[in-house]
Design a protein around this motif. Structure first.
Motif, PDB file in Angstrom:
ATOM      1  N   GLY A  46     -74.087  17.413 -20.921  1.00  0.00           N
ATOM      2  CA  GLY A  46     -74.842  16.345 -20.305  1.00  0.00           C
ATOM      3  C   GLY A  46     -75.350  16.718 -18.840  1.00  0.00           C
ATOM      4  N   VAL A  47     -75.271  18.093 -18.449  1.00  0.00           N
ATOM      5  CA  VAL A  47     -75.891  18.109 -17.085  1.00  0.00           C
ATOM      6  C   VAL A  47     -77.359  17.864 -16.970  1.00  0.00           C
ATOM      7  CG1 VAL A  47     -74.296  20.187 -16.849  1.00  0.00           C
ATOM      8  CG2 VAL A  47     -76.607  20.788 -17.560  1.00  0.00           C
ATOM      9  N   ASP A  48     -77.905  17.889 -15.935  1.00  0.00           N
ATOM     10  CA  ASP A  48     -79.213  17.632 -15.603  1.00  0.00           C
ATOM     11  C   ASP A  48     -80.130  19.013 -15.612  1.00  0.00           C
ATOM     12  OD1 ASP A  48     -79.172  14.835 -14.883  1.00  0.00           O
ATOM     13  OD2 ASP A  48     -77.972  15.334 -13.394  1.00  0.00           O
ATOM     14  N   ALA A  49     -79.607  20.197 -15.217  1.00  0.00           N
ATOM     15  CA  ALA A  49     -80.477  21.159 -15.056  1.00  0.00           C
ATOM     16  C   ALA A  49     -79.765  22.467 -15.382  1.00  0.00           C
ATOM     17  CB  ALA A  49     -80.917  21.377 -13.530  1.00  0.00           C
ATOM     18  N   PHE A  50     -80.389  23.532 -15.860  1.00  0.00           N
ATOM     19  CA  PHE A  50     -79.980  24.671 -16.100  1.00  0.00           C
ATOM     20  C   PHE A  50     -80.763  26.028 -15.400  1.00  0.00           C
ATOM     21  CE2 PHE A  50     -80.032  28.187 -19.676  1.00  0.00           C
ATOM     22  CZ  PHE A  50     -78.733  28.870 -19.250  1.00  0.00           C
ATOM     23  N   HIS A  51     -80.263  26.431 -14.574  1.00  0.00           N
ATOM     24  CA  HIS A  51     -81.002  27.560 -13.940  1.00  0.00           C
ATOM     25  C   HIS A  51     -80.494  28.957 -14.025  1.00  0.00           C
ATOM     26  CE1 HIS A  51     -82.288  24.925 -10.013  1.00  0.00           C
ATOM     27  NE2 HIS A  51     -82.576  24.210 -11.238  1.00  0.00           N
ATOM     28  N   ILE A  52     -81.198  29.859 -14.362  1.00  0.00           N
ATOM     29  CA  ILE A  52     -80.851  31.224 -14.572  1.00  0.00           C
ATOM     30  C   ILE A  52     -81.249  32.035 -13.337  1.00  0.00           C
ATOM     31  CG2 ILE A  52     -81.020  31.136 -17.256  1.00  0.00           C
ATOM     32  CD1 ILE A  52     -83.735  32.839 -16.999  1.00  0.00           C
ATOM     33  N   PHE A  53     -80.400  33.196 -13.061  1.00  0.00           N
ATOM     34  CA  PHE A  53     -80.646  34.059 -11.956  1.00  0.00           C
ATOM     35  C   PHE A  53     -80.527  35.459 -12.594  1.00  0.00           C
ATOM     36  CE2 PHE A  53     -79.153  30.137 -10.332  1.00  0.00           C
ATOM     37  CZ  PHE A  53     -79.353  29.945  -8.932  1.00  0.00           C
ATOM     38  N   LEU A  54     -81.814  36.270 -12.278  1.00  0.00           N
ATOM     39  CA  LEU A  54     -81.792  37.459 -12.757  1.00  0.00           C
ATOM     40  C   LEU A  54     -81.185  38.444 -11.959  1.00  0.00           C
ATOM     41  CD1 LEU A  54     -83.062  38.294 -15.755  1.00  0.00           C
ATOM     42  CD2 LEU A  54     -83.773  36.080 -14.806  1.00  0.00           C
ATOM     43  N   LEU A  55     -80.137  39.470 -12.211  1.00  0.00           N
ATOM     44  CA  LEU A  55     -79.559  39.957 -11.248  1.00  0.00           C
ATOM     45  C   LEU A  55     -80.290  40.832 -10.330  1.00  0.00           C
ATOM     46  CD1 LEU A  55     -76.359  40.939 -10.893  1.00  0.00           C
ATOM     47  CD2 LEU A  55     -76.844  42.889 -12.280  1.00  0.00           C
ATOM     48  N   VAL A  56     -80.014  40.788  -8.997  1.00  0.00           N
ATOM     49  CA  VAL A  56     -80.461  41.437  -8.011  1.00  0.00           C
ATOM     50  C   VAL A  56     -79.461  42.702  -7.302  1.00  0.00           C
ATOM     51  CG1 VAL A  56     -81.624  41.540  -5.955  1.00  0.00           C
ATOM     52  CG2 VAL A  56     -82.195  39.612  -7.281  1.00  0.00           C
ATOM     53  N   PRO A  57     -79.933  44.016  -7.417  1.00  0.00           N
ATOM     54  CA  PRO A  57     -79.066  44.729  -6.985  1.00  0.00           C
ATOM     55  C   PRO A  57     -78.789  45.121  -5.439  1.00  0.00           C
ATOM     56  CG  PRO A  57     -81.153  45.843  -7.311  1.00  0.00           C
ATOM     57  CD  PRO A  57     -81.325  44.518  -7.953  1.00  0.00           C
ATOM     58  N   VAL A  58     -77.590  44.038  -5.227  1.00  0.00           N
ATOM     59  CA  VAL A  58     -77.076  44.007  -3.790  1.00  0.00           C
ATOM     60  C   VAL A  58     -75.661  43.471  -3.911  1.00  0.00           C
ATOM     61  CG1 VAL A  58     -77.828  41.599  -3.496  1.00  0.00           C
ATOM     62  CG2 VAL A  58     -77.876  42.901  -1.640  1.00  0.00           C
ATOM     63  N   GLY A  59     -74.908  43.795  -2.825  1.00  0.00           N
ATOM     64  CA  GLY A  59     -73.429  43.718  -2.805  1.00  0.00           C
ATOM     65  C   GLY A  59     -72.688  44.227  -3.614  1.00  0.00           C
ATOM     66  N   CYS A  60     -71.929  43.621  -4.377  1.00  0.00           N
ATOM     67  CA  CYS A  60     -71.218  44.055  -5.572  1.00  0.00           C
ATOM     68  C   CYS A  60     -72.058  44.447  -6.702  1.00  0.00           C
ATOM     69  CB  CYS A  60     -70.216  43.213  -6.151  1.00  0.00           C
ATOM     70  SG  CYS A  60     -68.508  43.306  -4.996  1.00  0.00           S
ATOM     71  N   GLY A  61     -73.026  43.621  -6.752  1.00  0.00           N
ATOM     72  CA  GLY A  61     -74.270  43.863  -7.596  1.00  0.00           C
ATOM     73  C   GLY A  61     -74.616  45.401  -7.842  1.00  0.00           C
ATOM     74  N   LEU A  62     -74.698  45.871  -6.869  1.00  0.00           N
ATOM     75  CA  LEU A  62     -75.158  47.302  -6.760  1.00  0.00           C
ATOM     76  C   LEU A  62     -74.543  48.206  -7.755  1.00  0.00           C
ATOM     77  CD1 LEU A  62     -75.596  48.172  -2.859  1.00  0.00           C
ATOM     78  CD2 LEU A  62     -77.521  48.338  -4.789  1.00  0.00           C
ATOM     79  N   THR A  63     -72.992  48.037  -7.762  1.00  0.00           N
ATOM     80  CA  THR A  63     -72.228  48.923  -8.445  1.00  0.00           C
ATOM     81  C   THR A  63     -72.478  48.819 -10.020  1.00  0.00           C
ATOM     82  OG1 THR A  63     -70.503  47.221  -8.694  1.00  0.00           O
ATOM     83  CG2 THR A  63     -70.383  48.910  -6.583  1.00  0.00           C
ATOM     84  N   ILE A  64     -72.964  47.565 -10.481  1.00  0.00           N
ATOM     85  CA  ILE A  64     -73.227  47.403 -11.775  1.00  0.00           C
ATOM     86  C   ILE A  64     -74.883  47.199 -12.099  1.00  0.00           C
ATOM     87  CG2 ILE A  64     -71.165  46.078 -12.031  1.00  0.00           C
ATOM     88  CD1 ILE A  64     -72.496  43.457 -12.201  1.00  0.00           C
ATOM     89  N   ALA A  65     -75.593  47.235 -11.197  1.00  0.00           N
ATOM     90  CA  ALA A  65     -76.848  47.188 -11.325  1.00  0.00           C
ATOM     91  C   ALA A  65     -77.401  47.906 -12.539  1.00  0.00           C
ATOM     92  CB  ALA A  65     -77.880  47.191 -10.222  1.00  0.00           C
ATOM     93  N   GLU A  66     -77.204  49.207 -12.536  1.00  0.00           N
ATOM     94  CA  GLU A  66     -77.799  49.921 -13.558  1.00  0.00           C
ATOM     95  C   GLU A  66     -77.635  49.702 -14.913  1.00  0.00           C
ATOM     96  OE1 GLU A  66     -80.383  52.614 -13.127  1.00  0.00           O
ATOM     97  OE2 GLU A  66     -80.397  51.678 -11.345  1.00  0.00           O
ATOM     98  N   GLU A  67     -76.210  49.574 -15.358  1.00  0.00           N
ATOM     99  CA  GLU A  67     -75.968  49.419 -16.684  1.00  0.00           C
ATOM    100  C   GLU A  67     -75.873  47.958 -17.203  1.00  0.00           C
ATOM    101  OE1 GLU A  67     -71.867  49.231 -14.554  1.00  0.00           O
ATOM    102  OE2 GLU A  67     -73.929  50.423 -14.258  1.00  0.00           O
ATOM    103  N   GLN A  68     -76.283  47.145 -16.206  1.00  0.00           N
ATOM    104  CA  GLN A  68     -76.139  45.345 -16.488  1.00  0.00           C
ATOM    105  C   GLN A  68     -77.477  44.838 -16.295  1.00  0.00           C
ATOM    106  OE1 GLN A  68     -74.257  43.745 -17.738  1.00  0.00           O
ATOM    107  NE2 GLN A  68     -72.053  44.275 -17.471  1.00  0.00           N
ATOM    108  N   SER A  69     -78.580  45.518 -15.559  1.00  0.00           N
ATOM    109  CA  SER A  69     -79.799  44.889 -15.142  1.00  0.00           C
ATOM    110  C   SER A  69     -80.657  44.774 -16.530  1.00  0.00           C
ATOM    111  CB  SER A  69     -80.532  45.720 -14.356  1.00  0.00           C
ATOM    112  OG  SER A  69     -79.860  45.604 -13.056  1.00  0.00           O
ATOM    113  N   ILE A  70     -81.586  43.741 -16.665  1.00  0.00           N
ATOM    114  CA  ILE A  70     -82.312  43.271 -17.623  1.00  0.00           C
ATOM    115  C   ILE A  70     -83.626  43.875 -17.092  1.00  0.00           C
ATOM    116  CG2 ILE A  70     -83.500  41.817 -19.325  1.00  0.00           C
ATOM    117  CD1 ILE A  70     -80.322  41.959 -19.214  1.00  0.00           C
TER     118      ILE A  70
END
Length: 367
Positions: free
Chosen positions: A179-203
């Protein structure tokens, strides 16, 4: 000549404020590279009050209190109350695990209008693995329920990457069932810890297009407010799909122009959005690590109206590569953080976009 400062379209719509990097979780993708301890460099309460007062010059706007984990700060509700008292609409972005009945009550009493809780999987295993703690999924769900029982507006945020992209329909169903009001998706940006997983995890590429087309369809039939963040291509796709519907003689719903669900344009970094770090540094967004100013040394107005990086980002004619010649550049702009993270230049073309602007030739670029 640079942009027009604070006037007209360049007023801040959303200010994201990392109150602390302290957090109780260890998420794989964390932009803040959070730690269990609060940093000695965190802004103190009086500094936070001064910043609230400066931001309030631009009210009404939406101030999103985030982290790390913003509930790690004991004065978070005092900060929220000061902001709401000055005409600022306040939202809270939390992992939800600390929201028991008493915490939900304090959130309500502080005047916070909406709470966004992150769910990065449709089940315990997926979410808990990504969040680095067993039990995080159940605690987040419980937190959402405590908030809903008090009538507080809730939102689910999902960081989309390789590990959970196949679960998006199920996460949406879960959001509907809660029953939430909103659903927001965030597409991974390669920065911070995301840098280490960006290559294999990015869409990337075509899959990106498929996800955003699916998301557009669900924006029409899900009954929830849906918004795609760090996915400026969505604003191109939205317009393409709406144009197709009109040509087919189908009804096209009106787009919201204000509030939490306002449809604006793709990348708002530096033009409608900015990010304040736990140390008071100002950036175009939380994923674009180009400093615009320092609120320990400069007033917010000076940074917002005069920072070089902000003035660059407010001028679509400065965009380079295919973004610079794209007929959708005024509504998309490409992800400036992704351009910076992968190309080293925040004005470079969006590296994850396969769309070929009208009049360009050659094979589509798949990344």
């Amino acid at each position: 000549m640079h942009g027009n400062g604070s006037t007209g379209k360049n007023r801040p719509r959303l200010v994201f404020w990392e109150l602390t990097t302290g957090c109780n979780l260890r998420c794989v993708h964390c932009r803040a590279s959070a730690t269990e301890l609060m940093s000695p460099d965190d802004l103190n309460y009086q500094e936070c009050c001064d910043i609230v007062d400066q931001i309030a010059e631009y009210a009404p706007l939406i101030l999103v209190l985030s982290g790390g984990e913003p509930l790690w700060r004991r004065d978070v509700f005092d900060i929220a109350r000061r902001a709401t008292g000055k005409g600022i609409r306040v939202a809270l972005a939390t992992n939800g695990t600390l929201v028991d009945e008493a915490m939900a009550q304090r959130i309500e009493e502080s005047g916070i209008l909406r709470v966004a809780i992150s769910l990065d999987g449709a089940d315990r295993i997926t979410h808990d693995t990504f969040r680095g703690q067993s039990g995080a999924f159940d605690a987040a769900i419980a937190g959402l329920k405590h908030l809903s029982e008090l009538g507080i507006s809730t939102q689910i945020n999902t960081s989309v990457a390789r590990h959970n992209v196949h679960q998006l329909p199920d996460i949406l169903k879960l959001a509907q069932s809660l029953g939430v009001d909103a659903f927001h998706i965030f597409l991974l940006v390669p920065v911070g810890c995301g840098l280490t997983i960006a290559e294999e995890q990015s869409i990337r590429g075509d899959e990106y297009e498929q996800i955003l087309n699916w998301f557009y369809d669900r924006s029409i039939d899900s009954g929830l407010e849906l918004k795609a963040t760090c996915a400026p291509h969505y604003y191109r796709i939205m317009r393409q799909r709406r144009a197709e519907a009109r040509r087919a003689g189908l009804a096209v719903p009106e787009l919201a122009s204000h509030g939490m669900h306002a449809v604006t344009r793709g990348c708002l970094a530096g033009s409608g959005v900015c990010f304040i770090s736990h140390e008071g540094k100002v950036y175009p967004c939380g994923y674009l690590p180009v400093e615009a100013g320092d609120l320990r040394r400069q007033p917010f107005r000076e940074v917002w109206e005069g920072a070089e990086v902000f003035l660059d980002l407010r001028d679509p004619d400065r965009l380079e590569g295919k973004c610079g010649i794209c007929e959708f550049k005024q509504v998309c702009l490409g992800c400036r953080a992704r351009a910076f993270g992968m190309m080293g230049d925040y004005l470079a073309e969006e590296p994850f976009c396969v769309y070929q602007p009208r009049g360009t030739e050659g094979p589509e670029r798949h990344v």
